[in-house]
Write a protein that holds these residues in place. Sequence first.
Motif, short mmCIF file in Angstrom:
data_model
loop_
_atom_site.label_atom_id
_atom_site.label_comp_id
_atom_site.label_asym_id
_atom_site.label_seq_id
_atom_site.Cartn_x
_atom_site.Cartn_y
_atom_site.Cartn_z
N GLY A 185 0.82 -1.20 0.00
CA GLY A 185 0.00 0.00 0.00
C GLY A 185 0.85 1.26 0.00
N THR A 186 1.93 1.23 0.76
CA THR A 186 2.84 2.38 0.82
C THR A 186 3.54 2.59 -0.51
N LEU A 187 3.94 1.50 -1.15
CA LEU A 187 4.59 1.60 -2.45
C LEU A 187 3.66 2.20 -3.49
N LEU A 188 2.43 1.72 -3.53
CA LEU A 188 1.46 2.23 -4.50
C LEU A 188 1.12 3.69 -4.22
N THR A 189 0.99 4.02 -2.94
CA THR A 189 0.70 5.42 -2.58
C THR A 189 1.80 6.35 -3.07
N GLY A 190 3.04 5.96 -2.84
CA GLY A 190 4.17 6.77 -3.29
C GLY A 190 4.16 6.95 -4.80
N LEU A 235 -4.98 9.47 -13.07
CA LEU A 235 -5.01 8.61 -11.88
C LEU A 235 -6.00 7.46 -12.05
N PHE A 236 -7.11 7.71 -12.72
CA PHE A 236 -8.06 6.64 -13.02
C PHE A 236 -7.38 5.56 -13.86
N SER A 237 -6.64 5.97 -14.87
CA SER A 237 -5.93 5.03 -15.74
C SER A 237 -4.86 4.26 -14.96
N ALA A 238 -4.18 4.96 -14.05
CA ALA A 238 -3.17 4.30 -13.21
C ALA A 238 -3.82 3.25 -12.32
N GLY A 239 -4.99 3.57 -11.76
CA GLY A 239 -5.70 2.61 -10.91
C GLY A 239 -6.15 1.39 -11.68
N VAL A 240 -6.67 1.58 -12.88
CA VAL A 240 -7.10 0.46 -13.71
C VAL A 240 -5.91 -0.43 -14.06
N THR A 241 -4.78 0.19 -14.35
CA THR A 241 -3.57 -0.58 -14.67
C THR A 241 -3.09 -1.39 -13.47
N ALA A 242 -3.18 -0.80 -12.29
CA ALA A 242 -2.80 -1.52 -11.07
C ALA A 242 -3.71 -2.72 -10.84
N MET A 243 -4.96 -2.60 -11.23
CA MET A 243 -5.89 -3.73 -11.10
C MET A 243 -5.57 -4.84 -12.09
N LEU A 244 -5.25 -4.47 -13.32
CA LEU A 244 -5.05 -5.45 -14.38
C LEU A 244 -3.63 -6.01 -14.43
N HIS A 245 -2.65 -5.29 -13.84
CA HIS A 245 -1.26 -5.75 -13.82
C HIS A 245 -0.67 -5.92 -15.23
N ALA A 284 -15.19 10.17 -8.08
CA ALA A 284 -15.66 8.88 -7.57
C ALA A 284 -15.15 7.73 -8.44
N TRP A 285 -15.18 7.90 -9.75
CA TRP A 285 -14.62 6.88 -10.65
C TRP A 285 -13.14 6.68 -10.36
N THR A 286 -12.43 7.78 -10.17
CA THR A 286 -10.99 7.70 -9.92
C THR A 286 -10.71 7.00 -8.60
N LEU A 287 -11.44 7.38 -7.57
CA LEU A 287 -11.26 6.75 -6.26
C LEU A 287 -11.55 5.25 -6.32
N ALA A 288 -12.60 4.87 -7.03
CA ALA A 288 -12.94 3.45 -7.15
C ALA A 288 -11.82 2.67 -7.84
N GLY A 305 -9.55 -0.15 -6.04
CA GLY A 305 -9.48 -1.46 -6.68
C GLY A 305 -8.05 -1.88 -6.96
N GLY A 306 -7.25 -0.92 -7.45
CA GLY A 306 -5.84 -1.22 -7.73
C GLY A 306 -5.09 -1.59 -6.48
N ALA A 307 -5.35 -0.87 -5.38
CA ALA A 307 -4.69 -1.16 -4.12
C ALA A 307 -5.09 -2.55 -3.60
N ALA A 308 -6.37 -2.89 -3.73
CA ALA A 308 -6.85 -4.18 -3.26
C ALA A 308 -6.22 -5.34 -4.04
N VAL A 309 -6.14 -5.17 -5.35
CA VAL A 309 -5.53 -6.22 -6.18
C VAL A 309 -4.05 -6.37 -5.88
N LEU A 310 -3.35 -5.25 -5.74
CA LEU A 310 -1.91 -5.31 -5.45
C LEU A 310 -1.67 -5.99 -4.11
#
Length: 255
Positions: free
Chosen positions: A103-108, A164-174, A237-241, A245-250
């Motif tokens: 979580g810390t890594l992704l936040t940074g 940031l939305f795109s970054a989150g989606v990428t974190a979810m899909l890896h 809200a879309w971005t936060l979701a 999601g990306g944080a949860a998958v990681l």
Amino acid sequence: MASFPAILNSEWTKIRTVRSTGWTLALTFVVTAGLGALLSFLTNHNFADFRKGATGPFDPTATSLSGIALGEIAMIVFGVLAVGNEYNNRMIRVSLAAVPQRGTLLTGKLVVVGLLALAVSLVTAFVTFFLGQALLGGHRTTIGSTDVLRAVLGAAFYLTLLCLFSAGVTAMLHNQTLALGVLVPFFFLLSPILSAVPKVKNVAHYFPDFAGREMLTVFPGPEAPYGWTEGFLLCAAWTLAALVGGAAVLKNRDA
């Protein structure tokens, strides 16, 4: 455990040493400013034709910022590459070995990506606005006019949230290829198609691109379902979701 400033420095080093990320940010500026300038110039010299049949007031701010419709592609790609490069070359395993707290890594990473996207978006929005107004001639407006500064800032925040939305989606899909394969059709095929179908077009009104673009208009259209405040909240809200999601998958999935 590495300190958070050290993580930020590491993430900044990763981004600035990859040429593709720098090029996509430069392209965001060039495409947005260039297309906005072209449309402003054409509008000024063909104003009567462009306004033929129009019923609402002319929005010089939205005209100068219209290049965002293409510039957002580059910002989406930047968000994908900023997160996906590590998965593509498998360096994510090295990063997690150095910083086991996922979580810390992704936040940074997201802090660095978000701040960089915001800085480029602010420069892009203001330069695009002033350039467009200069080319609109007598049809221009000023930054001090009602809601104009808010719209220019809204354009910058929209691009940042989209990144940031795109970054989150990428974190979810890896996977950056898969992320682009989802995001590009979503924004440039699914959303426009649904917007054109009468029975389902209201669904597209709540997509992040439609919501975000309400943030950069001074005079909302007669069919606008909500104002800029609701647009910002929906886009956020879309971005936060996507980020949650990306944080949860990681956190729960092997790298």
